[in-house]
Design an enzyme around this catalytic site. Structure first.
Site, PDB file in Angstrom:
ATOM      1  N   SER A  10       4.974  -1.808   7.584  1.00  0.00           N
ATOM      2  CA  SER A  10       5.991  -2.867   8.187  1.00  0.00           C
ATOM      3  C   SER A  10       5.852  -4.241   7.515  1.00  0.00           C
ATOM      4  O   SER A  10       6.741  -5.255   8.074  1.00  0.00           O
ATOM      5  CB  SER A  10       5.425  -3.073   9.590  1.00  0.00           C
ATOM      6  OG  SER A  10       5.480  -2.101  10.577  1.00  0.00           O
ATOM      7  N   ASP A  11       5.357  -4.455   6.301  1.00  0.00           N
ATOM      8  CA  ASP A  11       5.315  -5.422   5.561  1.00  0.00           C
ATOM      9  C   ASP A  11       5.535  -5.420   4.166  1.00  0.00           C
ATOM     10  O   ASP A  11       4.754  -5.792   3.130  1.00  0.00           O
ATOM     11  CB  ASP A  11       3.978  -6.449   6.046  1.00  0.00           C
ATOM     12  CG  ASP A  11       4.035  -7.742   5.428  1.00  0.00           C
ATOM     13  OD1 ASP A  11       4.955  -8.167   5.213  1.00  0.00           O
ATOM     14  OD2 ASP A  11       2.879  -8.200   5.253  1.00  0.00           O
ATOM     15  N   PRO A  12       6.557  -4.790   3.862  1.00  0.00           N
ATOM     16  CA  PRO A  12       6.889  -4.236   2.152  1.00  0.00           C
ATOM     17  C   PRO A  12       7.318  -5.494   1.420  1.00  0.00           C
ATOM     18  O   PRO A  12       8.207  -5.148   0.852  1.00  0.00           O
ATOM     19  CB  PRO A  12       8.097  -3.088   2.633  1.00  0.00           C
ATOM     20  CG  PRO A  12       8.769  -3.874   3.483  1.00  0.00           C
ATOM     21  CD  PRO A  12       7.850  -4.419   4.552  1.00  0.00           C
ATOM     22  N   ASN A  16       3.403  -6.733  -1.820  1.00  0.00           N
ATOM     23  CA  ASN A  16       2.703  -5.528  -1.403  1.00  0.00           C
ATOM     24  C   ASN A  16       3.209  -4.192  -1.955  1.00  0.00           C
ATOM     25  O   ASN A  16       2.867  -3.169  -1.528  1.00  0.00           O
ATOM     26  CB  ASN A  16       2.909  -5.442   0.231  1.00  0.00           C
ATOM     27  CG  ASN A  16       2.050  -6.309   1.079  1.00  0.00           C
ATOM     28  OD1 ASN A  16       1.007  -6.754   0.240  1.00  0.00           O
ATOM     29  ND2 ASN A  16       2.208  -6.758   2.123  1.00  0.00           N
TER      30      ASN A  16
END
Length: 146
Positions: A10-12, A16
């Site tokens: 959920s945090d691309p 990351n």
């Protein structure tokens, strides 16, 4: 990840994501979300209903995805929602035309979401966030990304 596994990063953001031998590698799984099989199937079905302009069935999908309450008034919600979705579909595959129409469609959808009993489940907010970040990354790499 989303429609196949039901678990998604959920945090691309770019910090990351690495590239290793031509393959994308996701790191930092501090923000991961999970959706159930029913939601996975309903999301896939909702995409089919949207693309095929079956807005009656899409309305039921929105209830099943908890974006609308079970007692949502179809006769009140469906006409303006259909109008906005048809406006978006008329833009077709032309990316410039879609970009030009995007703000008007976005404004219309915001108005509908504000005036109607739409709700945003936690998992859906994370999906929206992840997709927006990924689209931004893609557009930096290729301004013609579609």
């Amino acid at each position: 990840q989303l429609l196949d596994l039901g678990v998604f990063h959920s945090d691309p953001h770019p910090g990351n994501i690495l590239v290793n031998e031509g393959r994308l590698v996701l790191i930092d799984f501090g923000l991961v979300a999970e959706i159930g099989k029913v939601s996975m199937d309903t999301m896939a079905t909702a995409c089919v209903h949207l693309i095929s302009a079956d807005y009656e069935a899409l309305f039921e999908d929105l209830i099943n995805l908890e974006l609308l309450p079970e007692d949502a008034d179809k006769d009140h919600i469906l006409p303006p929602l259909t109008s906005v979705l048809q406006q978006g579909m008329r833009a077709g595959a032309n990316i410039r035309r879609r970009a030009k129409n995007f703000q008007a469609i976005s404004d219309d959808l915001n108005k509908i979401f504000y005036e109607m009993p739409f709700q945003v489940p936690d998992y859906f907010a994370l999906i929206t966030r992840a997709l927006a970040v990924l689209e931004g990354i893609a557009l930096v790499g290729d301004p013609e990304f579609d």
